[in-house]
Design a protein around this motif. Sequence first.
Motif, PDB file in Angstrom:
ATOM      1  N   VAL A   1       2.646   1.608  -3.419  1.00 38.35           N
ATOM      2  CA  VAL A   1       1.687   2.100  -4.418  1.00 38.35           C
ATOM      3  C   VAL A   1       1.427   3.594  -4.233  1.00 38.35           C
ATOM      4  N   ALA A   2       1.303   4.026  -2.974  1.00 39.41           N
ATOM      5  CA  ALA A   2       1.033   5.436  -2.715  1.00 39.41           C
ATOM      6  C   ALA A   2       2.170   6.322  -3.214  1.00 39.41           C
TER       7      ALA A   2
ATOM      8  N   ALA B   1       2.355   6.175  -7.108  1.00 38.11           N
ATOM      9  CA  ALA B   1       1.301   6.987  -7.719  1.00 38.11           C
ATOM     10  C   ALA B   1       1.667   8.465  -7.679  1.00 38.11           C
ATOM     11  N   HIS B   2       2.260   8.885  -6.567  1.00 36.82           N
ATOM     12  CA  HIS B   2       2.690  10.279  -6.452  1.00 36.82           C
ATOM     13  C   HIS B   2       3.809  10.583  -7.437  1.00 36.82           C
TER      14      HIS B   2
ATOM     15  N   SER C   1      -3.440   7.836 -10.188  1.00 37.00           N
ATOM     16  CA  SER C   1      -4.222   7.392  -9.043  1.00 37.00           C
ATOM     17  C   SER C   1      -3.655   6.064  -8.543  1.00 37.00           C
ATOM     18  N   GLU C   2      -3.820   5.814  -7.258  1.00 40.35           N
ATOM     19  CA  GLU C   2      -3.313   4.574  -6.681  1.00 40.35           C
ATOM     20  C   GLU C   2      -3.998   3.355  -7.285  1.00 40.35           C
TER      21      GLU C   2
ATOM     22  N   GLU D   1       0.825  -1.201   0.000  1.00 37.89           N
ATOM     23  CA  GLU D   1       0.000   0.000   0.000  1.00 37.89           C
ATOM     24  C   GLU D   1       0.868   1.264   0.000  1.00 37.89           C
TER      25      GLU D   1
END
Length: 816
Positions: free
Chosen positions: A571-572, A575-576, A581-582, A568
């Motif tokens: 992925v965060a 994505a940034h 988007s995640e 998680e």
Amino acid sequence: MDNPHFNSPPITRNLVGRRLPRTEDAKLLTGRGRYLNDINVEGQLHACLVRSPAAHARIIDIDTAAASELPGVHLVWTATDVEPHCAGIEAQYSADGCEAMTMPLLAKHVVRYVGEPVVLVLADSRAVAEDACDLVNLELEALEAVLDPLSSIKGGPVANGERPDNVGIRGRETFGNIDEAFKDAEHVVSALFHSGRVAAAPMETRGCLAHYDWADDRLRLWASTQMPHFLKLTLSLNLGFAESRCEIISPDTGGGFGQKAHVFPEDLLMPLASRHLKRPVKWVEDRRENLLSGSHAHEQFVTIQYAANSDGKITGVRTHALVDGGAYHMPPQTMAVESWCTAAVTPTGVYDIPAAEYVYEGAVTNKCPMGAYRGVGYMAGTLARESLMDDLARRLNVSPFEVRRQNVVKEFPWTNPQGIEYEEGSWEATINTLEEMVDYPAFLERQAAARKEGRYLGLGISVFVESSGESSGMLKGHGIQEIYHDTATVKMDSTGSVTVSVGVNSQGQGHETTLAQMAADVLGIPFDWISVDPGTSTKNAYGSGTIGSRVAVIAGGCVNRAASAIKEKIVAVAAHMLESSEEDIVLEDGVASVIGAPDSKVDISEVAMAAYWDESQWPAGFEPGLEFTKSWDTSRPMFSNGGHAMIVELDPVTGFVTVEKVFSVEDCGVMINPTIVEGQIRGGVVQGIGLGLFEELVYDKSGNLSTTSFLDYQTPTMDVSPTFEIRHLETPSKFSASGVRGMGESGLIAAPAAVLNAVNDALSPFGTALHELPASPERVLRATQGIDDSGTPEDWADLWHRAGVAPVDPGSMELA
């Protein structure tokens, strides 16, 4: 199911299911493994124990003067020295009717089995310690040895004063209208099965090395154990070692098979002595000690009855399981590990039987205590159910496959008479697959032709269901209140490499490989980025033990939850970094990419570096670091299933039985690594062949163990390993992240029944059948001479009526 402790995110299968080579094998196969006896600490002393030469005797005097004066001896302890520190290890299980018993660290006043530790000697070397033991003079007054569990359980001479009725455990349950089932039965088949007393006999015997550092008040204990955290807890509760200042280290372990899932007196004596002398203390037993006192296994007397209608449909089953429990409960599992599990866990097996009644008992005797060994309880229960099923097939003159098809559960979910729900399974498919593999019509033709030549072939089959992944949920489903607790820690470093720490240690099962496969698939990284610490130290994650086919299910669930938490965060950050988007981020092959935009990607190693060191890449509220510890347990009982078929040839002149071929079907859900699964099957089945044909611990009439070396106690080796054909069914579990279900015990659970059924099929022209293991040459020869060594209806009736159960009149009970 809403409790996150029971929920584990799904795993995208990439490496899971592949036959990756085991990463741990390189060091083991090249002699670079590091086992307990390879570990030494400067200044260590060596321990040896004086063990009781009598099965039951009062201790009149222990003269240790000569031993204490021997040069090189540093300590000679008796119970008088030890008891102020620890009165013994109490064991009790929450199964109904299990009575608490205490096993002393050293015998005081009375010895209760040959091999019980009486005196501890510490010296500069093992040789000096052994010489000192020879100088100890034990003066004993003989007491009557209680050796027959069938007599012991009725009372009479007492084997252990703590249980004056000689009952370690006793319970009974009835489900459904059992009396009506037997009253209306067209056929009642009955038998008394005796599974022989055996030893787990791991290649590496028991042992430990205790190093108490008095300056820091810390204990380090290297131990050949399957339950390092439970051992640590026991040291704290019994000897006062603070858990925070105690570390158990499990080096490479040369097999356990359940025997090392106990806490033994020696495990507490060595830390106690090390603290007393402020010196390291090492103890490694020899093979004789292991066979005398390393816990015995599997011996039960199982009386079983089927009530069936004219079509062969079983309407009721009665089971009475009596274990020869020995002189004490073996902590922590107790005598319940056999008799309760045999009778209560799966009383109907894979069969749709609407009514069941069972009694389980543990008899206290003057023998080595009964402990765990692969397939505990399930083996004896499966032996009785599956062998009696073949007896029913012969009564009805139908094939062993057909009688099982007539009775097997065909649709799921299904609830057994106890109220336990089985959500999934491939029970009927297992029977059909075995029949196809065997090519039953062709076998019958070959069998008939061989008999004309004076050769006797036999086919035996055995199908099973086992609880899969020993857990709190499984025990609660069976009315047991014991709790399991397991965690895993997963840490991704700033370069993307990952360390997985679990609380369950390995005895050769391949944990380092399979858990790495699971973690790699969760994180979307290559397999070689993962390093697994398989529970080698209690300083890391917590584990309730490598027992009960639980590592892939429970430890795998913990690893999945911890790795998913890291995922998680990866992925965060990804994505940034990719301005996405995640929900659109995919992790695969070490790369984070955006769905539908193949050029928008970043290496996961770069994401990891950013997660640690680049604040500009952190999304709002991001906490740096990539490390999580998570727990997991099943919400309810889980089950695996499978079966074995064996073809044997019986020599009517010598009585020897040769296993020609084994056919195995396994459904453990999703296989993490099929090669490892097949290795577990082969190993377990070969152990089952040993139990079925020649392994047996034998006591004489005085309670002396006659089989104290591998010259007398025969274990299976590659020369008896037959050809295997293995097929896999795959019914993914709904209750584990990857769909995996446990399977480590499956080979040994069902193989002995398949062996006995094959032997009895080969014996059918002689009109006799065996109901005792092992099917040794002597027993087989007596059977070919028409001598039936099975029990009589009166034997069975005595067991039933004494237990407070009233089955059909013994005079009307039909011999199978």
